[in-house]
Write an enzyme that holds these catalytic residues in place. Structure first.
Site, short mmCIF file in Angstrom:
data_model
loop_
_atom_site.label_atom_id
_atom_site.label_comp_id
_atom_site.label_asym_id
_atom_site.label_seq_id
_atom_site.Cartn_x
_atom_site.Cartn_y
_atom_site.Cartn_z
N THR A 88 0.87 -1.21 -0.02
CA THR A 88 0.15 -0.25 -0.18
C THR A 88 0.97 1.31 0.03
O THR A 88 0.43 2.14 -0.50
CB THR A 88 -0.95 0.17 1.37
OG1 THR A 88 0.02 -0.07 2.31
CG2 THR A 88 -2.17 -0.91 1.21
N ASP A 89 2.35 1.26 0.35
CA ASP A 89 2.93 2.38 0.79
C ASP A 89 3.13 3.13 -0.65
O ASP A 89 3.20 4.49 -0.81
CB ASP A 89 4.13 2.19 1.35
CG ASP A 89 5.38 1.08 0.82
OD1 ASP A 89 4.80 0.43 -0.19
OD2 ASP A 89 6.25 0.94 1.15
N GLY B 69 12.36 -10.44 4.30
CA GLY B 69 11.15 -9.58 4.45
C GLY B 69 11.02 -8.52 5.73
O GLY B 69 10.23 -8.12 6.22
N LEU B 70 12.16 -8.39 6.43
CA LEU B 70 12.57 -7.78 7.56
C LEU B 70 13.13 -6.56 7.22
O LEU B 70 13.75 -5.88 8.23
CB LEU B 70 12.96 -8.61 8.56
CG LEU B 70 12.32 -9.77 9.04
CD1 LEU B 70 13.10 -10.38 10.12
CD2 LEU B 70 10.76 -9.32 9.42
N SER C 261 15.97 -5.63 5.60
CA SER C 261 17.52 -5.47 6.02
C SER C 261 18.09 -4.37 5.02
O SER C 261 19.11 -3.87 5.45
CB SER C 261 18.17 -6.83 5.74
OG SER C 261 18.03 -7.49 4.50
N SER C 262 17.64 -4.20 3.85
CA SER C 262 18.29 -3.29 3.17
C SER C 262 18.14 -1.72 3.62
O SER C 262 18.99 -1.18 3.63
CB SER C 262 17.53 -3.18 1.75
OG SER C 262 17.01 -4.51 1.25
N ASP D 254 9.72 0.93 4.71
CA ASP D 254 10.83 0.33 5.43
C ASP D 254 11.73 1.72 6.02
O ASP D 254 12.10 1.58 7.33
CB ASP D 254 11.52 -0.51 4.67
CG ASP D 254 10.76 -1.70 4.07
OD1 ASP D 254 9.52 -1.86 4.56
OD2 ASP D 254 11.08 -2.46 3.05
C1 GLA Z 1 9.12 -3.93 0.65
C2 GLA Z 1 9.36 -2.49 0.26
C3 GLA Z 1 8.21 -1.76 1.05
C4 GLA Z 1 6.72 -2.17 0.70
C5 GLA Z 1 6.93 -3.83 1.32
C6 GLA Z 1 5.44 -4.07 0.93
O1 GLA Z 1 9.37 -4.19 1.98
O2 GLA Z 1 10.58 -1.93 0.41
O3 GLA Z 1 8.30 -0.29 0.58
O4 GLA Z 1 6.34 -1.88 -0.35
O5 GLA Z 1 7.87 -4.50 0.47
O6 GLA Z 1 4.72 -3.88 1.67
#
Ligand code: GLA
Length: 383
Positions: free
Chosen positions: A38-39, A125-126, A128-129, A173
């Site tokens: 959604t971001d 998916g946490l 790290s980047s 993130d």
């Molecule tokens: C990654 C992206 C975020 C967001 C998520 C999904 O983490 O870096 O900007 O889009 O995926 O919600």
């Protein structure tokens, strides 16, 4: 596993350079409770920074070289701030990316030598980047005595990710990694960047359910999803899907192809769920978590098509535990992690049973652990 402590990083620096560091900085990973994909549609997200982080212990230099040693990779890399280029993809690219972005914005940077240590698993998916980018940003700001402004730094980190790394990501993130608040999730309006801290109801803990499966680093499927969403916004002649109400969408959606309709359905309904979820947290309505998280997961799976067998399996295993209030995949998807809200006093058995059930079901080795909402990127004192 105990999270890394500031002393651990300072000691590594001393071992390597024969004297103590001047600064120790930390940038956390994050887990998103609800509101995925959604971001970049200017919508709402509800992540929290976690007590796993990327750490740098450093000593400023009087020239413009960065000399950084990664403990995890046992590699030292050097770069000169006056001239560096993209190279084969490895961890130092995130350092270059952030230095490039800050210099482009006019910051006058100073070199440093340091060690890098982290316990945010890569590709899980946490974020790290984002943690790498903001740890670098915080280190460079400390080395150069620059004022630290979390929101502008988050934006520079996002630009680093988009333009240097090549993932056309949203702001979630980087923003929560920069601005997280201990004990709270953050309800973020990704259009205005307003952040509302949302406290956890008493007795509720957060568990990360890492499937042990990984997605690629530069995700073409991610960029493709974003393009699909933007073309639906064009179809509705609005800036972003955020501007399309459920009613308007229902009236006009028949004009879209199937894939576009599904992608947009996810985004538009997920925004609504995110707001409802934050309200439920504030009112301590834990019974609302399950339905909202289930709808979110199913929508990411069926309409947005970013879940995976492993993610579906670990969510099902978590939901079959009595202690579980709700569970769903989290972050970009295609592997990586799910998140569960659980009863804090039954956390230990939840972790054990979910781990065993998932192992039996899939043969994969997961990492299931409780994490706590932490503060955003900062210089750490007192080591
Ligand atoms: C990654 C992206 C975020 C967001 C998520 C999904 O983490 O870096 O900007 O889009 O995926 O919600």
């Amino acid at each position: 596993m105990m999270p890394i402590q500031p002393n651990d990083v300072a000691e590594q620096f001393t071992k390597r350079f024969g004297r103590g560091p001047q600064y120790v900085v930390r940038a956390p990973g994050r887990v998103n409770l609800i509101g995925d994909h959604t971001d970049y549609n200017d919508g709402f997200v509800l992540p929290m920074a976690i007590d796993r982080a990327i750490w740098i212990a450093l000593q400023p230099r009087d020239d413009r070289r960065i000399v950084l040693h990664s403990i995890e990779y046992d590699q030292t890399r050097e770069l000169h701030l006056d001239g560096f280029a993209k190279d084969t993809f490895e961890w130092i690219e995130y350092v270059k990316a952030m230095a490039w972005s800050m210099q482009r914005a006019g910051y006058l940077l100073t070199g440093f030598e340091g060690v890098l240590l982290g316990d945010v698993p890569l590709g899980a998916g946490l974020a790290s980047s984002a943690a790498m980018e903001l740890a670098t940003g915080r280190a460079l700001a400390a080395a150069g005595n620059l004022e630290w402004e979390p929101i502008p730094m988050a934006k520079l980190a996002q630009r680093a990710e988009k333009e240097w790394i090549g993932v056309n990501c949203g702001i979630m993130d980087q923003l929560v990694v920069a601005c997280g608040q201990a004990g709270h999730a953050a309800l973020i309006d990704c259009r205005s960047l307003a952040i509302q801290p949302v406290p956890f109801p008493p007795g509720v803990a957060v568990a990360v359910l890492d499937t042990g499966t990984r997605r690629g680093l530069v995700d073409s499927a991610y960029n493709e999803r974003r393009m699909q969403c933007e073309s639906v916004a064009d179809f509705f002649k609005v800036n972003a899907l955020r501007d399309v109400s459920i009613e308007l969408f229902q009236q006009l959606a028949h004009g879209l192809d199937d894939a576009s309709r599904c992608r947009a359905t996810h985004v538009i309904t997920e925004n609504e769920r995110t707001l409802q979820f934050a309200a439920a947290m504030e009112r301590c309505e834990t019974h609302a978590f399950r339905v909202l998280m289930e709808k979110s997961h199913n929508s990411l799976c069926d309409d947005f098509e970013v879940s995976s067998e492993a993610l579906d399996a670990i969510v099902a295993c978590a939901l079959s535990q009595e202690a579980c209030y709700g569970a769903r995949m989290t972050g970009p998807g295609f592997g990586g992690s799910a998140v569960a809200l659980i009863q804090a006093d039954k956390a230990e058995e939840f972790v054990e049973h979910t781990t065993t059930a998932y192992q039996e079901k899939t043969g994969n080795q997961p990492a299931v652990y409780v994490c706590h909402a932490s503060d955003g990127a900062d210089v750490v004192e007192g080591w």
